[in-house]
Design a protein around this motif. Structure first.
Motif, PDB file in Angstrom:
ATOM      1  N   PRO A 245       0.841  -1.205   0.000  1.00  0.00           N
ATOM      2  CA  PRO A 245       0.000   0.000   0.000  1.00  0.00           C
ATOM      3  C   PRO A 245       0.873   1.250   0.000  1.00  0.00           C
ATOM      4  O   PRO A 245       2.022   1.198   0.458  1.00  0.00           O
ATOM      5  CB  PRO A 245      -0.793  -0.105   1.312  1.00  0.00           C
ATOM      6  N   PRO A 246       0.363   2.380  -0.511  1.00  0.00           N
ATOM      7  CA  PRO A 246       1.170   3.601  -0.449  1.00  0.00           C
ATOM      8  C   PRO A 246       1.457   3.934   1.012  1.00  0.00           C
ATOM      9  O   PRO A 246       0.586   3.747   1.870  1.00  0.00           O
ATOM     10  CB  PRO A 246       0.278   4.664  -1.102  1.00  0.00           C
ATOM     11  N   CYS A 247       2.649   4.417   1.275  1.00  0.00           N
ATOM     12  CA  CYS A 247       3.052   4.645   2.661  1.00  0.00           C
ATOM     13  C   CYS A 247       3.193   6.150   2.885  1.00  0.00           C
ATOM     14  O   CYS A 247       3.946   6.817   2.168  1.00  0.00           O
ATOM     15  CB  CYS A 247       4.378   3.934   2.899  1.00  0.00           C
ATOM     16  N   PRO A 248       2.477   6.729   3.863  1.00  0.00           N
ATOM     17  CA  PRO A 248       2.539   8.174   4.066  1.00  0.00           C
ATOM     18  C   PRO A 248       3.930   8.658   4.499  1.00  0.00           C
ATOM     19  O   PRO A 248       4.301   9.796   4.242  1.00  0.00           O
ATOM     20  CB  PRO A 248       1.502   8.439   5.166  1.00  0.00           C
ATOM     21  N   GLN A 249       4.710   7.808   5.166  1.00  0.00           N
ATOM     22  CA  GLN A 249       6.062   8.219   5.603  1.00  0.00           C
ATOM     23  C   GLN A 249       7.086   7.158   5.186  1.00  0.00           C
ATOM     24  O   GLN A 249       7.608   6.418   6.035  1.00  0.00           O
ATOM     25  CB  GLN A 249       6.075   8.426   7.112  1.00  0.00           C
TER      26      GLN A 249
ATOM     27  N   LEU B 153      10.321   6.205   6.986  1.00  0.00           N
ATOM     28  CA  LEU B 153      10.281   5.536   8.299  1.00  0.00           C
ATOM     29  C   LEU B 153       9.930   4.054   8.169  1.00  0.00           C
ATOM     30  O   LEU B 153       9.791   3.358   9.173  1.00  0.00           O
ATOM     31  CB  LEU B 153       9.216   6.204   9.191  1.00  0.00           C
ATOM     32  N   ALA B 154       9.736   3.585   6.926  1.00  0.00           N
ATOM     33  CA  ALA B 154       9.247   2.209   6.743  1.00  0.00           C
ATOM     34  C   ALA B 154      10.063   1.501   5.665  1.00  0.00           C
ATOM     35  O   ALA B 154      10.915   2.111   5.021  1.00  0.00           O
ATOM     36  CB  ALA B 154       7.772   2.245   6.345  1.00  0.00           C
TER      37      ALA B 154
ATOM     38  N   LEU C 170      11.944  -0.664  -1.159  1.00  0.00           N
ATOM     39  CA  LEU C 170      11.670   0.564  -0.395  1.00  0.00           C
ATOM     40  C   LEU C 170      10.166   0.827  -0.370  1.00  0.00           C
ATOM     41  O   LEU C 170       9.452   0.470  -1.308  1.00  0.00           O
ATOM     42  CB  LEU C 170      12.367   1.753  -1.050  1.00  0.00           C
ATOM     43  N   ALA C 171       9.709   1.455   0.698  1.00  0.00           N
ATOM     44  CA  ALA C 171       8.301   1.895   0.747  1.00  0.00           C
ATOM     45  C   ALA C 171       8.168   3.131  -0.136  1.00  0.00           C
ATOM     46  O   ALA C 171       9.103   3.920  -0.278  1.00  0.00           O
ATOM     47  CB  ALA C 171       7.921   2.204   2.184  1.00  0.00           C
ATOM     48  N   LYS C 172       7.000   3.278  -0.746  1.00  0.00           N
ATOM     49  CA  LYS C 172       6.744   4.416  -1.655  1.00  0.00           C
ATOM     50  C   LYS C 172       5.436   5.071  -1.256  1.00  0.00           C
ATOM     51  O   LYS C 172       4.520   4.380  -0.770  1.00  0.00           O
ATOM     52  CB  LYS C 172       6.610   3.905  -3.094  1.00  0.00           C
TER      53      LYS C 172
END
Ligand SMILES: O=C(O)CCC(=O)C(=O)O
Ligand SMILES: [Fe+2]
Length: 196
Positions: A54-58, A61-62, A127-129
């Protein structure tokens, strides 16, 4: 649901065909007969893992998927256009930029083990996006997931000589799988446990 599962089975079959061709080419690259890797059942288990990030707001940090190398013999990975996949090469993280219509093929730890480091598995992470959801489909060719399996893997003897000694000990497939999952991601690679 019915349509989706049909498409997935068709996809799995096509990727299996591709995997078999790649295993033939990899056998030849090792100087072995084309059927060698299939004969020792490197394609015995096929696992399809569909990832949804899922899209990650930060995102800073993830992490999408923690650092790891794949445990089986070979992975054929399809990623969408969002990006985020990186490999660890020469002590730094390098982006694997999405290329439409292209697969990413990873050598897994067990192929490194049986090829006596002829092929190397690669550590990677995602990486989270925050732009949009990301989807990827990983197809793993591995070994017997049956815990009672007595299949043993070790460096292929045709690849060994007085100058090329085995780098790994004989490894029971079921033990290896247990060990791989027990150490989890973000750990040192599972095959280091089997190094001589
Ligand atoms: O989502 C990705 O691009 C990679 C996933 C992955 O590394 C894996 O499933 O082993
Ligand atoms: Fe992976």
């Amino acid at each position: 649901m019915f349509i989706c599962s049909n498409v997935l089975f068709e996809y799995a079959q096509q990727v299996k065909n591709l995997g078999n061709t790649l295993l033939e080419l990899l056998s030849e690259a090792l100087g072995l007969k084309p059927s060698h890797l299939a004969d020792i059942e490197c394609n015995q288990a096929q696992v399809l893992l569909c990832h949804y990030y899922p899209p990650c707001p930060q995102p800073e940090l993830a992490i999408g998927t923690s650092r790891h190398s794949d445990g089986g013999f070979l992975t054929i990975l399809l990623q969408d256009e969002i990006g985020g996949l990186q490999i660890f090469k020469e002590e730094r993280w390098v982006d694997v930029t999405p290329t439409p219509g292209a697969f990413i093929v990873n050598i897994g730890d067990l192929l490194q083990l049986i090829s006596n480091d002829g092929f190397r598995s690669v550590e990677h992470r995602v990486l989270a996006k925050n732009v949009a959801p990301r989807v990827s489909i990983a197809n793993f060719f591995g070994t017997h997931i049956d815990p009672t399996s007595t299949r043993i893997y070790s460096p292929i003897k045709e690849l060994l000589s007085d100058k090329k000694l085995p780098l790994y000990r004989e490894t029971l497939a079921s033990d290896y799988i247990k060990h791989y999952y027990s150490i989890g991601l973000d750990a040192k690679t599972a095959i280091s446990h089997y190094q001589l």
